[in-house]
Design a protein around this motif. Sequence first.
Motif, mmCIF file in Angstrom:
data_model
loop_
_atom_site.group_PDB
_atom_site.id
_atom_site.type_symbol
_atom_site.label_atom_id
_atom_site.label_comp_id
_atom_site.label_asym_id
_atom_site.label_seq_id
_atom_site.Cartn_x
_atom_site.Cartn_y
_atom_site.Cartn_z
ATOM 1 N N THR A 129 0.826 -1.203 0.000
ATOM 2 C CA THR A 129 0.000 0.000 0.000
ATOM 3 C C THR A 129 0.863 1.257 0.000
ATOM 4 O O THR A 129 0.566 2.230 -0.698
ATOM 5 C CB THR A 129 -0.944 0.006 1.216
ATOM 6 N N PHE A 130 1.947 1.257 0.766
ATOM 7 C CA PHE A 130 2.852 2.403 0.743
ATOM 8 C C PHE A 130 3.483 2.596 -0.635
ATOM 9 O O PHE A 130 3.843 3.718 -1.000
ATOM 10 C CB PHE A 130 3.941 2.250 1.803
ATOM 11 N N ASP A 131 3.624 1.505 -1.388
ATOM 12 C CA ASP A 131 4.233 1.584 -2.713
ATOM 13 C C ASP A 131 3.227 1.879 -3.818
ATOM 14 O O ASP A 131 3.601 1.913 -4.996
ATOM 15 C CB ASP A 131 4.957 0.268 -3.044
ATOM 16 N N ALA A 132 1.968 2.092 -3.460
ATOM 17 C CA ALA A 132 0.943 2.362 -4.470
ATOM 18 C C ALA A 132 1.282 3.629 -5.259
ATOM 19 O O ALA A 132 2.047 4.485 -4.790
ATOM 20 C CB ALA A 132 -0.423 2.511 -3.803
ATOM 21 N N GLU A 137 -2.491 6.926 -0.708
ATOM 22 C CA GLU A 137 -2.834 5.623 -0.133
ATOM 23 C C GLU A 137 -1.986 5.366 1.109
ATOM 24 O O GLU A 137 -2.458 4.807 2.107
ATOM 25 C CB GLU A 137 -2.662 4.512 -1.165
ATOM 26 N N GLY A 138 -0.714 5.779 1.050
ATOM 27 C CA GLY A 138 0.137 5.663 2.232
ATOM 28 C C GLY A 138 -0.371 6.507 3.386
ATOM 29 O O GLY A 138 -0.266 6.102 4.552
ATOM 30 N N ALA A 203 -10.299 9.513 -2.245
ATOM 31 C CA ALA A 203 -10.521 8.113 -2.590
ATOM 32 C C ALA A 203 -9.259 7.282 -2.321
ATOM 33 O O ALA A 203 -9.344 6.149 -1.834
ATOM 34 C CB ALA A 203 -10.935 7.985 -4.052
ATOM 35 N N ALA A 204 -8.095 7.849 -2.612
ATOM 36 C CA ALA A 204 -6.834 7.136 -2.381
ATOM 37 C C ALA A 204 -6.593 6.928 -0.887
ATOM 38 O O ALA A 204 -6.153 5.851 -0.460
ATOM 39 C CB ALA A 204 -5.675 7.897 -3.007
ATOM 40 N N VAL A 205 -6.886 7.949 -0.075
ATOM 41 C CA VAL A 205 -6.734 7.804 1.374
ATOM 42 C C VAL A 205 -7.663 6.706 1.891
ATOM 43 O O VAL A 205 -7.267 5.868 2.712
ATOM 44 C CB VAL A 205 -7.000 9.141 2.090
ATOM 45 N N TRP A 206 -8.886 6.705 1.400
ATOM 46 C CA TRP A 206 -9.829 5.649 1.801
ATOM 47 C C TRP A 206 -9.296 4.269 1.419
ATOM 48 O O TRP A 206 -9.350 3.330 2.224
ATOM 49 C CB TRP A 206 -11.189 5.883 1.147
#
Length: 232
Positions: A129-132, A137-138, A203-206
């Motif tokens: 997820t951190f590498d998204a 997202e991270g 949306a990415a944070v979610w």
Amino acid sequence: MEHSVESQSMEALVRLCREKGMGQHPFLRLTAELPLDMTVLYDFMSNLNQATSAYPGWLSSLCERMPDKKVRAILFKLVNDEYGDGDPEQIHVDLFDQLLRVLGRWRPDLPADQALAPGRELRARAARTFDADSPYEGIGVVISGEISADQHIRWLGHQLSRQSEVQPSELAWYTVHAQVEPDHALDSSRLSQLIGSSAESRAAVWRGAEASIAAQHAFLDALLQRHYPELA
């Protein structure tokens, strides 16, 4: 899971993280109620360390990728705390290693390839997820993770208060985090307020937070199955 723009509010996200965080999982609830088992406590902490030992690096990488300087400011604060606020003797990963040495007498007798499998899987899922593509997202992982950290630190304090074989003063990692995690949980709220009006960023944070919650639950499900299979 898809969300409407309205349901993707950051306030709703913080509520979700609090309601679904580690402290709400049956494993931590059950172990807080049953007679204290130091082997279970060690197993939880040693597996958790598989992920938390990578956290400073994930934060540092996220700082480099984050375009919003205000969000970066909070990330830098978290990185600074992880590195002991400039004190080489207070670097958190080293304090965690020290804690595991103190608790090591209760290390469970498990095959080497199984002992840390839940923690390695948690670490692998968080790393993905951190590498998204989107650094936001991270941010979702950070928000979820810091709220859960506050919850499991409270659990650890409760567990330590129920025994006399180890004093909290012997576990500097715990005493430091008991002080900083409530503020870090507030940092999650501060981060959420900085995401702004971009539907794409929200949306990415979610996505990141939900992936983090799912990984945490899978991690604790594995420990529940290991120690209390009749209740899993």
